[in-house]
Design a protein around this motif. Structure first.
Motif, short mmCIF file in Angstrom:
data_model
loop_
_atom_site.label_atom_id
_atom_site.label_comp_id
_atom_site.label_asym_id
_atom_site.label_seq_id
_atom_site.Cartn_x
_atom_site.Cartn_y
_atom_site.Cartn_z
N LEU A 82 0.83 -1.05 0.08
CA LEU A 82 -0.08 -0.08 -0.15
C LEU A 82 0.91 1.35 -0.16
N PHE A 83 2.00 1.22 0.96
CA PHE A 83 2.73 2.33 0.91
C PHE A 83 3.64 2.54 -0.42
N VAL B 38 9.64 12.94 -1.31
CA VAL B 38 10.70 12.07 -0.37
C VAL B 38 9.90 11.18 0.57
N LEU B 39 10.38 10.02 0.51
CA LEU B 39 9.86 8.94 1.42
C LEU B 39 10.97 8.44 2.79
N ALA B 40 10.31 9.24 3.77
CA ALA B 40 10.88 9.31 5.07
C ALA B 40 10.53 8.12 6.04
N LEU C 191 9.99 0.99 -0.81
CA LEU C 191 10.49 1.39 -2.13
C LEU C 191 11.03 0.11 -2.95
N ALA C 192 11.50 -0.78 -2.45
CA ALA C 192 11.73 -2.00 -3.07
C ALA C 192 10.53 -2.42 -3.96
N ARG C 193 9.41 -2.34 -3.38
CA ARG C 193 8.09 -2.85 -4.11
C ARG C 193 7.71 -1.60 -5.16
N ALA D 166 15.39 -6.29 -0.47
CA ALA D 166 15.00 -5.15 -0.62
C ALA D 166 16.21 -3.99 -0.70
N LEU D 167 17.11 -4.19 0.51
CA LEU D 167 18.11 -3.11 0.62
C LEU D 167 18.88 -3.28 -0.69
#
Length: 385
Positions: A212-213, A230-232, A245-247, A285-286
């Motif tokens: 969802l994010f 910006v994704l914080a 972010l990886a998704r 993901a990293l």
């Protein structure tokens, strides 16, 4: 970068979408909006900026929103903040009562020890090592104290040891509660317990929420309003930001390559600690985030923060030779930004120290959360691909 002028050729306000993910916190997100409204005037008084925080409002599924208008050094910015909620999941996973917190301790201590986290932090992140040591040391001391009391009672009169032994668990919980009120050992235990549990058996609802994010991030970019998205992620919210972010990159491989800048901002993070626990999904993901250089990455993590990885590189143990400039570090030096009395107070409380990233400073010319999150500058200057 997007041309920041209006139709009349005048410079306009910098436009930012800030998607903020809090840490492992069961409180309502209203607490974070209240923190903004309380801390913004204090920071403005220190820096000479103008910071106006708007009212909070519902912002779609699992989100709270508000706007921030700033004027810093004669330049304006408008930021639309969307707090991405996972507090409902935290409340579902939160260990209720001191007994459960204490009972869960052997599991996370064993996981940290087995993953080599104690050895790593003792060498490279002394503040975190002390934080990891505090709960088990306190518990061991309390158990030892109760054992000595029971032994003394038994030596004085054998029958007296029975009620003392029976009362010992209650005494341990009572003493733990008293100590916890001073040093927040229960809160850090909750966080470490969550990290160990999530690495061993990640629940599906976490992946669903990060999906969802991710879609909210893509929508913010596609909206086209912002110069910068910006994704914080604060604290363990940084872990969720990396997953999201990886998704998002899996759904939209060209993310960050257009006219709108996309930047990951991590604050007070312990990314390498989660990775060290054997969380393979998170390690993947990293690696995805590290490899996508069209996405900027700024990290603000203090070397003295006891609830973070301190100076250990965010990709330690994940990438063989991590780039020292990815993430780009802006390590807050809180001892130079706070009065001596204020700094001594937060040094005694790991929770207070940890939340300082989101609060006003006492002195200017250094780390400034409001300039970072809602100021007129791009977090990282870059040209669109």
């Amino acid at each position: 970068m997007r041309d920041q002028v209006d139709s009349a050729g005048q410079e306009r306000a910098h436009r930012r979408r800030l998607l903020f993910i809090p840490g492992y916190d069961p409180r309502s997100p209203a607490a974070y909006h209240r923190m903004w409204t309380e801390e913004a005037p204090r920071q403005a008084a220190v820096s000479g900026a103008v910071i106006a925080v708007g009212r909070k409002h519902a912002d779609g599924d699992h989100a709270l929103g508000w706007t921030v208008q700033t004027m810093m050094d004669g330049r304006a910015a408008e930021t639309r903040v969307t707090l991405l909620r996972w507090d409902d999941l935290v409340r579902a996973w939160w260990l209720r009562g001191e007994r459960r917190v204490i009972a869960a301790m052997p599991r996370w201590v064993g996981a940290m020890a087995g993953a080599g986290v104690y050895g790593l932090t003792r060498r490279s992140a002394r503040a975190l090592w002390l934080c990891l040591m505090t709960p088990p040391v306190i518990l061991s001391a309390l158990v030892g104290l109760m054992a000595l009391v029971a032994l003394a009672a038994g030596l004085a009169a054998s029958w007296a040891a029975i009620p003392v032994a029976a009362a010992a668990p209650f005494a341990i919980v009572w003493l733990w509660r008293r100590i916890d009120s001073q040093v927040n050992c229960g809160w850090v235990s909750q966080c470490f317990s969550y990290m160990a549990r999530i690495a061993a058996d990640p629940p599906p609802e976490q992946a669903e929420r990060c999906d969802l994010f991710a879609r909210r991030l893509i929508a913010a970019v596609d909206e086209g309003w912002a110069d910068e998205v910006v994704l914080a992620g604060f604290s363990l919210g940084g872990n969720q930001a990396v997953r999201a972010l990886a998704r998002a990159l899996a759904l939209r491989p060209d993310l960050g390559r257009g006219s709108t800048a996309v930047t990951l901002l991590t604050l007070g993070q312990g990314l390498c600690i989660q990775a060290a626990l054997g969380d393979e999904t998170f390690r993947g993901a990293l690696k995805t985030v590290e490899a996508e250089h069209s996405i900027g990455w700024v990290d603000a993590t203090s070397a003295s923060d006891p609830a973070s990885a301190c100076t250990i590189h965010a990709l330690h143990g994940v990438i063989d030779a991590p780039d020292p400039n990815r993430p780009l570090r802006r390590a807050p030096r809180f001892h130079k930004l706070l009065t001596d009395e204020h700094f001594r107070a937060i040094r005694r409380d790991p929770l207070a120290f940890h939340f300082q990233y989101l609060k006003a400073t006492d002195l200017p010319d250094g780390y400034d959360w409001f300039a970072l999150a809602a100021g007129p500058d791009f977090l990282i200057q870059r040209s669109p691909a």
